[in-house]
Structures are given as C-alpha cells and as structure tokens.
Design a protein around this motif. Sequence first.
Motif, mmCIF file in Angstrom:
data_model
loop_
_atom_site.group_PDB
_atom_site.id
_atom_site.type_symbol
_atom_site.label_atom_id
_atom_site.label_comp_id
_atom_site.label_asym_id
_atom_site.label_seq_id
_atom_site.Cartn_x
_atom_site.Cartn_y
_atom_site.Cartn_z
ATOM 1 N N TYR A 1 32.045 47.103 42.787
ATOM 2 C CA TYR A 1 32.745 46.705 44.019
ATOM 3 C C TYR A 1 33.780 47.774 44.350
ATOM 4 O O TYR A 1 34.666 48.060 43.537
ATOM 5 C CB TYR A 1 33.414 45.351 43.821
ATOM 6 C CG TYR A 1 34.251 44.880 44.988
ATOM 7 C CD1 TYR A 1 33.658 44.579 46.209
ATOM 8 C CD2 TYR A 1 35.632 44.737 44.878
ATOM 9 C CE1 TYR A 1 34.411 44.138 47.280
ATOM 10 C CE2 TYR A 1 36.396 44.289 45.952
ATOM 11 C CZ TYR A 1 35.784 43.993 47.151
ATOM 12 O OH TYR A 1 36.531 43.562 48.226
ATOM 13 N N ALA B 1 30.196 43.772 35.480
ATOM 14 C CA ALA B 1 30.432 45.110 36.033
ATOM 15 C C ALA B 1 29.316 46.075 35.665
ATOM 16 O O ALA B 1 29.181 47.136 36.287
ATOM 17 C CB ALA B 1 31.774 45.653 35.551
ATOM 18 N N ALA C 1 33.657 38.964 34.127
ATOM 19 C CA ALA C 1 33.633 40.020 35.134
ATOM 20 C C ALA C 1 33.377 41.375 34.479
ATOM 21 O O ALA C 1 32.728 42.252 35.054
ATOM 22 C CB ALA C 1 34.945 40.039 35.901
ATOM 23 N N LEU D 1 33.646 39.150 40.620
ATOM 24 C CA LEU D 1 35.098 39.257 40.478
ATOM 25 C C LEU D 1 35.763 37.892 40.653
ATOM 26 O O LEU D 1 36.843 37.639 40.107
ATOM 27 C CB LEU D 1 35.666 40.250 41.501
ATOM 28 C CG LEU D 1 35.541 41.734 41.158
ATOM 29 C CD1 LEU D 1 36.121 42.577 42.288
ATOM 30 C CD2 LEU D 1 36.251 42.053 39.845
ATOM 31 N N ARG E 1 33.272 39.659 46.798
ATOM 32 C CA ARG E 1 33.863 39.459 45.474
ATOM 33 C C ARG E 1 33.108 38.388 44.688
ATOM 34 O O ARG E 1 33.015 38.457 43.456
ATOM 35 C CB ARG E 1 35.340 39.097 45.602
ATOM 36 C CG ARG E 1 36.220 40.272 46.041
ATOM 37 C CD ARG E 1 37.686 39.978 45.855
ATOM 38 N NE ARG E 1 38.160 38.960 46.771
ATOM 39 C CZ ARG E 1 38.714 39.195 47.953
ATOM 40 N NH1 ARG E 1 38.855 40.453 48.359
ATOM 41 N NH2 ARG E 1 39.126 38.215 48.720
#
Length: 587
Positions: A394, A389, A385, A365, A360
């Motif tokens: 993830y 992305a 975040a 994240l 993470r």
Amino acid sequence: MSAIIEIDRLSFRYPGAERDSLRNVCLTIEEGDFVAVIGGNGSGKTTLCKTLNGLVPHYWEGDFAGEVRVDGVDTYESSVASLSSTVGYVYQDFQNQLVRPRVRDEVEFGPTNFGMADYAERAQQAMEMLGIAHLADRFVWQLSGGQAHLTALASVLAMRPRIIVVDEPVAEVDPAGAHALYERLTELNQVHGITVIVIEHHAEFIAQYAKSVVLMDDGAPVWHLPAPQAAARAAELASHGIPAPQIVAACEGLDLAAAPRTVDEAAAVLRTAGARQRDSWAADAAAGSASQPTVAGTNPASTEGDTHRPVAVASAVSHGYRSVAGDLLPVLSGVDLTIRAGDRVALVGGNGAGKSTLMRLLCGLQVPRGGSVTLDGIDTKKSSATKLAEHAAYLFQRPEQMFLKDSIRADVRLFPAGRGRDEADALVDRVLDRVRLSDFADRDGRTLSGGQQRRATLAIGLAMTPSLLLADEPTASLDVASRDSVIAMLDELSGAIAAAVVATHDMHLVAEWATRVIVLGGGGVLADVTPLELFSSDSLLEGAHVVPPQITALGRALGIEPAPLSVSQWREAVALADASEPVEVRA
C-alpha cells in the motif's frame, strides 16, 4: 489598478543548499488580478509564494536578499502574524495547518484570534461557499484529504483577506469539486476584488480561470503575461513541461485568432472547421478495438497462466470509525468486490466516499467491522498486517510517510532484508534501476522532488514483490511531466505484479491507464465499468463527482462514437476539413 505585490531583486537560498531557490526575482502583481504561477516541480513556485506572507524568511530561514512589499509593507520588516490578515495562504501540505479539533472550530479560529465579533457568521458563510457546512461538527481527523483541503481554504476565506494564495487548489479534491472551487475563487476575485494567486499544474484550469500567468523556471520568472498571450505560447510552455490543454491540442493546425478556453468554445470552433468522425474509427469501434484506453507498454503476458484468478475479495464489507463521543460513523456498507489478476482498477468517487478506507481494507492494514476480506486466499482477520505485507503493498497518499531511513536505498531494502530474502541487495538494485532512481539511491527521500518521491514509493512497493499494489492518489500535486512519468511507471509494472488498484481524482490517469473503474458513493459500489462507460454516462459522472477529460467531453459534444479517451485517440477518430477562413474564438 495599482500594484498590491512588488518584488525587487529577490534571491533566497535554503540552509545547506548548493544554489539559490530564487534568483534575482523582479515581479509586480496588480490588485484584483487572478494569477496562475506555473512551472515544473522544483522551479521555485512555492518558495516564491511563501515570501508573500513572510514564511520566507521568518520561518524558513536562509540567505535572503532583495525586497518583497505586500500592500506597501516590507515583509522582511513585518511578521507572519501581522501579514496573515492581508495574505491568506492554503499550503500544499494543508493538513499541517489544521490546528483545531472540529471543522467549525478551525474555520472560526482566525477571525476569533483577531477579535472579529462576526466570527461565527464569517465561518458559516465560508463553509457554505465551499459546500462543507454539513461537516461543521465533524472532527478534522475524520475528514478525507479533499474535505481537509476545503476546510483549510474555508479557514482562509473566513478572514476575508485582500490576497489569497492557494498552492495546488485541486489537490485531493474530486473533479466536480475542483471546478466548483475555481468558480468560488473566481467569484471572490470578480465580485469581492480579492487578488487570487494559485500554484497550478493543470493547464485546463489556467486557461479557463486565470487572468495572468507567471512561468517559473530555475528560481526566476521567465515571463508574466496576460492569460491569452500565455496560452498562445504553447510550444514554449510544452518545453517547460506544461503541454497545452487537450481542447487546444484538438484544434492543432487550425488558424485560430485565440485558443479556446472551454469545451463549448472548442466544439464551436471544430464544427466551423468541419470536424467529422473518421470512417476507420467507426469501423474500429464496431469491432470493439476502441472501447478501451490505448496504453503503451502493456505486457499482456504478465499474467499468463494466472489470468482472472482472484487476488483480493471483499464480501459484504462494512466499515466505519468511532467519533470521540463513541458514535459509529459508517463509511462503507455491504461492499462486494473482487480484484482479479490482470486488473488495473481505478477507485473514483467524491471526497469522503471511502476510497482510501477500501484500499486499507483490501491490503489488511485494517480489518472490516462487518463482512470479510481475503487476500491471496488469506482471511485478513486471521492474519497479521506484517504477514499480509508479503501479498499486498500500500503506497500512502503522502510519499514522505514512507521514508523511514536516511536514503532511498535503505528504504527500498528495508522490507526484503527484514524478511531475510536472498540477494536483497541485487533486488534493490534492479528495482531502483526500473524506476530510474539509481543515481539518487543515496539521497534521503524527503529531499527529492515530488515526482522522484512518487517513483521512490513505487520502488519500496516493488521490492515487497506483492501480488497486489495499491496506490493512494499517486499523481496528486505533480506537474504534468511527473504525472505522465508515474502513469508510465504504473503501466510498466504489469510484468511485476498480478493486479493494481489506485484511488484517484486524476481523470487522465483513469482514461489512460485503467481497464476497470469502481465508482464509490453512498457507502457502496455505484458502478463497476470501463473508463469509456463511466465518461459516457451523465448519471454516473454526477454520482461519482467526476468530470471527464476535456478530450472525452469534446468528443461527446461533437457526437464522436465512442468518445476518445486521449489526444492520440482523438487524432485517430476525427478528421478536420480546412476552414475557409480563420476561426474567431469569442470570450
């Protein structure tokens, strides 16, 4: 022995389903048995076991016919609450059965509700049996997946039921802990006479620990046989997606009185049969060609011109979580790690080692409390975040957490369409075709089988066109066929992403896919090695709470250098002389 479970002409259909999930099931289980219920995803294993504690039909309502009797009680006429003192059940979605704030509270919950004066003693004993007594005062939301699984099992053990049902006992448990868990279940069965029923996909555990095996297919038992007889039906099991354990495959062609159940048994058989290392394998090893896993479909050109560039860099990273009392519980401390283009990285380590936390952090994240993480050169503390992305995808440990829309197509389209990318629909079509889900594009992801859900999450990640793909336990709770499909899928993605990282307890995935293994423990990186280096080091194996694949352990036991990482490598490495007479395997 007398029957403790009697099932007569049982059929069940979920509301809205087009066909029965269980079809005219007739089955008897004797008290004191250790039963493995096996079969492919969707064969009816879990639905069958949920009839034993009344969840079907009292919670999961539907069309129910036939009779299920547990210790003489008709489950249709009883209730889930009354059956719970006889049947303890650890569910596949075990997180949902944790209802108390702390581990100790959770394990004491059942005995307390039933007015048992020794509730504290029962809970302490159950936690000690599973090696989680040190977690007694930890909040359940602070636990890793494996720790939460053991807590759920401890809460069942504290009730001391006559029957224990465990759906996927080793899911999210580290490999060393998985064998310890089966040893504890064996002790409960042999010493305390508890009837144990496991739903299992791992043939090596079935062969080593089960007394009998029920093979399910299309909602009905194909047969219920003693474990040795079941193991002898290797071809039939393989046709149901359950290949023989690696040690059995290694002995293929020998005239055996019985299949070996452990690595030691297989090694003894093969020594008698005159197993020796092939000269060609030794030559290949000297040339270095056998030092890495042989993986079909690798696309070495996928990162040409881009090879070895840093994709994600962790520098002196430290991280932890606050308890309700405000104390900081450290997870990672001073971690330095660089993921480069072309890397296929497996993160391994014991439950709670920080694998999911590190992933993470790598994708942004979460941001580290200390140190820094850069992703494609971007400091994750200085970007959102949402923006990150576009560089990393993830994939959550539980696929259902990634399904937000009413169809797979809509879930896969969500990211590229939200970014206003040209030809988003064409991209979605290409991705769905790549993961072989075009025929399921309009299905809700939550209605798919476990293997299909894993492929769907890969599609969601691919549609994000990331540089870095991170997957948390991508093969957990999958049957062997689905697991191999996911491994092949990850392999095929080398042309679409720069690097991939998986957190896993699946040593087959490590051996057959990874080129690099990061071992986490004690808050830091214990080692950064190849799969072969990991499986060849006893100290690393112990520190990582890892047990090598059977075929690798067998190669080491026979002095094969380097030890093979797969059955195909075993066949390349080992020559067998014909045994002069049939070899007997002693139990």
